[in-house]
Design a protein around this motif. Sequence first.
Motif, mmCIF file in Angstrom:
data_model
loop_
_atom_site.group_PDB
_atom_site.id
_atom_site.type_symbol
_atom_site.label_atom_id
_atom_site.label_comp_id
_atom_site.label_asym_id
_atom_site.label_seq_id
_atom_site.Cartn_x
_atom_site.Cartn_y
_atom_site.Cartn_z
ATOM 1 N N VAL A 85 0.837 -1.205 0.000
ATOM 2 C CA VAL A 85 0.000 0.000 0.000
ATOM 3 C C VAL A 85 0.872 1.254 0.000
ATOM 4 O O VAL A 85 0.637 2.193 -0.761
ATOM 5 C CB VAL A 85 -0.968 0.005 1.206
ATOM 6 C CG1 VAL A 85 -1.677 1.335 1.340
ATOM 7 C CG2 VAL A 85 -1.975 -1.145 1.081
ATOM 8 N N ASN A 86 1.905 1.274 0.835
ATOM 9 C CA ASN A 86 2.824 2.427 0.863
ATOM 10 C C ASN A 86 3.547 2.588 -0.466
ATOM 11 O O ASN A 86 3.762 3.711 -0.931
ATOM 12 C CB ASN A 86 3.846 2.288 1.988
ATOM 13 C CG ASN A 86 3.264 2.580 3.340
ATOM 14 O OD1 ASN A 86 2.211 3.201 3.460
ATOM 15 N ND2 ASN A 86 3.937 2.120 4.367
ATOM 16 N N TRP A 87 3.942 1.477 -1.047
ATOM 17 C CA TRP A 87 4.640 1.552 -2.333
ATOM 18 C C TRP A 87 3.749 2.219 -3.373
ATOM 19 O O TRP A 87 4.192 3.093 -4.115
ATOM 20 C CB TRP A 87 5.063 0.148 -2.780
ATOM 21 C CG TRP A 87 5.845 0.152 -4.053
ATOM 22 C CD1 TRP A 87 7.166 0.430 -4.214
ATOM 23 C CD2 TRP A 87 5.329 -0.097 -5.365
ATOM 24 N NE1 TRP A 87 7.517 0.345 -5.542
ATOM 25 C CE2 TRP A 87 6.398 0.017 -6.267
ATOM 26 C CE3 TRP A 87 4.072 -0.422 -5.858
ATOM 27 C CZ2 TRP A 87 6.252 -0.172 -7.630
ATOM 28 C CZ3 TRP A 87 3.926 -0.618 -7.222
ATOM 29 C CH2 TRP A 87 5.013 -0.493 -8.097
ATOM 30 N N PHE A 88 2.482 1.801 -3.434
ATOM 31 C CA PHE A 88 1.546 2.413 -4.379
ATOM 32 C C PHE A 88 1.372 3.907 -4.099
ATOM 33 O O PHE A 88 1.286 4.709 -5.015
ATOM 34 C CB PHE A 88 0.172 1.744 -4.321
ATOM 35 C CG PHE A 88 0.071 0.503 -5.166
ATOM 36 C CD1 PHE A 88 0.207 0.556 -6.538
ATOM 37 C CD2 PHE A 88 -0.172 -0.716 -4.576
ATOM 38 C CE1 PHE A 88 0.102 -0.580 -7.318
ATOM 39 C CE2 PHE A 88 -0.279 -1.866 -5.344
ATOM 40 C CZ PHE A 88 -0.140 -1.801 -6.713
ATOM 41 N N GLN A 89 1.320 4.291 -2.830
ATOM 42 C CA GLN A 89 1.102 5.695 -2.476
ATOM 43 C C GLN A 89 2.296 6.580 -2.800
ATOM 44 O O GLN A 89 2.133 7.770 -3.051
ATOM 45 C CB GLN A 89 0.765 5.820 -0.985
ATOM 46 C CG GLN A 89 -0.598 5.265 -0.635
ATOM 47 C CD GLN A 89 -0.855 5.254 0.863
ATOM 48 O OE1 GLN A 89 0.057 5.382 1.672
ATOM 49 N NE2 GLN A 89 -2.121 5.089 1.221
ATOM 50 N N HIS A 90 3.512 6.014 -2.790
ATOM 51 C CA HIS A 90 4.711 6.831 -2.948
ATOM 52 C C HIS A 90 5.440 6.641 -4.276
ATOM 53 O O HIS A 90 6.430 7.318 -4.536
ATOM 54 C CB HIS A 90 5.676 6.562 -1.783
ATOM 55 C CG HIS A 90 5.110 6.983 -0.469
ATOM 56 N ND1 HIS A 90 4.506 6.101 0.387
ATOM 57 C CD2 HIS A 90 5.017 8.194 0.106
ATOM 58 C CE1 HIS A 90 4.075 6.745 1.452
ATOM 59 N NE2 HIS A 90 4.371 8.018 1.309
ATOM 60 N N ALA A 97 3.162 1.758 -13.511
ATOM 61 C CA ALA A 97 2.862 1.231 -14.847
ATOM 62 C C ALA A 97 4.028 0.392 -15.371
ATOM 63 O O ALA A 97 3.817 -0.683 -15.957
ATOM 64 C CB ALA A 97 2.544 2.376 -15.808
ATOM 65 N N LYS A 98 5.245 0.855 -15.157
ATOM 66 C CA LYS A 98 6.428 0.111 -15.614
ATOM 67 C C LYS A 98 6.521 -1.238 -14.905
ATOM 68 O O LYS A 98 6.761 -2.272 -15.536
ATOM 69 C CB LYS A 98 7.691 0.926 -15.362
ATOM 70 C CG LYS A 98 8.948 0.232 -15.828
ATOM 71 C CD LYS A 98 10.183 1.077 -15.601
ATOM 72 C CE LYS A 98 11.385 0.328 -16.135
ATOM 73 N NZ LYS A 98 12.504 0.342 -15.256
ATOM 74 N N ALA A 99 6.324 -1.239 -13.574
ATOM 75 C CA ALA A 99 6.388 -2.488 -12.806
ATOM 76 C C ALA A 99 5.318 -3.472 -13.267
ATOM 77 O O ALA A 99 5.594 -4.665 -13.463
ATOM 78 C CB ALA A 99 6.242 -2.195 -11.311
ATOM 79 N N PHE A 100 4.090 -2.975 -13.469
ATOM 80 C CA PHE A 100 3.027 -3.852 -13.934
ATOM 81 C C PHE A 100 3.296 -4.352 -15.344
ATOM 82 O O PHE A 100 2.993 -5.504 -15.671
ATOM 83 C CB PHE A 100 1.662 -3.163 -13.835
ATOM 84 C CG PHE A 100 1.021 -3.350 -12.497
ATOM 85 C CD1 PHE A 100 0.194 -4.430 -12.242
ATOM 86 C CD2 PHE A 100 1.264 -2.448 -11.472
ATOM 87 C CE1 PHE A 100 -0.386 -4.608 -11.001
ATOM 88 C CE2 PHE A 100 0.695 -2.619 -10.220
ATOM 89 C CZ PHE A 100 -0.143 -3.708 -9.982
ATOM 90 N N ILE A 104 3.400 -8.262 -16.230
ATOM 91 C CA ILE A 104 2.533 -8.814 -17.275
ATOM 92 C C ILE A 104 3.362 -9.561 -18.312
ATOM 93 O O ILE A 104 2.985 -10.646 -18.767
ATOM 94 C CB ILE A 104 1.670 -7.705 -17.909
ATOM 95 C CG1 ILE A 104 0.620 -7.246 -16.876
ATOM 96 C CG2 ILE A 104 1.016 -8.173 -19.196
ATOM 97 C CD1 ILE A 104 -0.106 -5.973 -17.247
ATOM 98 N N ALA A 105 4.515 -9.015 -18.672
ATOM 99 C CA ALA A 105 5.392 -9.693 -19.635
ATOM 100 C C ALA A 105 5.878 -11.030 -19.080
ATOM 101 O O ALA A 105 5.912 -12.034 -19.804
ATOM 102 C CB ALA A 105 6.572 -8.798 -19.997
ATOM 103 N N LEU A 106 6.239 -11.058 -17.806
ATOM 104 C CA LEU A 106 6.681 -12.313 -17.180
ATOM 105 C C LEU A 106 5.542 -13.327 -17.123
ATOM 106 O O LEU A 106 5.752 -14.522 -17.359
ATOM 107 C CB LEU A 106 7.225 -12.044 -15.773
ATOM 108 C CG LEU A 106 8.547 -11.283 -15.706
ATOM 109 C CD1 LEU A 106 8.853 -10.880 -14.269
ATOM 110 C CD2 LEU A 106 9.678 -12.130 -16.271
ATOM 111 N N LEU A 107 4.338 -12.866 -16.800
ATOM 112 C CA LEU A 107 3.169 -13.752 -16.775
ATOM 113 C C LEU A 107 2.890 -14.303 -18.171
ATOM 114 O O LEU A 107 2.655 -15.506 -18.336
ATOM 115 C CB LEU A 107 1.941 -13.012 -16.247
ATOM 116 C CG LEU A 107 1.911 -12.734 -14.751
ATOM 117 C CD1 LEU A 107 0.832 -11.706 -14.416
ATOM 118 C CD2 LEU A 107 1.684 -14.019 -13.962
ATOM 119 N N ALA A 108 2.902 -13.428 -19.175
ATOM 120 C CA ALA A 108 2.620 -13.846 -20.553
ATOM 121 C C ALA A 108 3.649 -14.859 -21.049
ATOM 122 O O ALA A 108 3.305 -15.775 -21.801
ATOM 123 C CB ALA A 108 2.576 -12.625 -21.468
#
Length: 147
Positions: A85-90, A97-100, A104-108
């Motif tokens: 939660v803190n990571w998302f807030q800061h 977006a870059k992390a996701f 997503i690339a690793l999942l795919a």
Amino acid sequence: MKSWGAEVVLVDGPDLAERVKAVVGDGSLRYAVDAVGGSATARLGAAVSPGGVVVNYGLLSGEACHISGVDLVFRGVVLRGFWLVNWFQHTPREGVAKAFGELIALLAAGELTTPIEATYPLARVRDALRHAEKQARGGKVLLVAES
């Protein structure tokens, strides 16, 4: 863990630091990740190399993190907390977006997986929550949007 790519898996115990040393040898263990807290944190602190970092993200033991003064003062071990939660807030939106995008690339590519124990339609959200609260599940409980 090995099926997910881990080279070595060690189960926690009073001799963890010695078993880590036997595997690492003259190498270094710079980081350890802890979701348990309590004395497990102390064992990880003793197992990392001097100047190593123990990152705690949970207190499954119900106890505060313990770490030896010897490890903190004389070995320079650092205990750091992490809460998503803190990571998302800061973290700036671009960083999230870059992390996701990387996840997503690793999942795919099939390089990142997680076991799924059950899926529920949104209409059964209460059943899904009851299931997710169970101890010792074998995987994630997911909600699936009906089409």
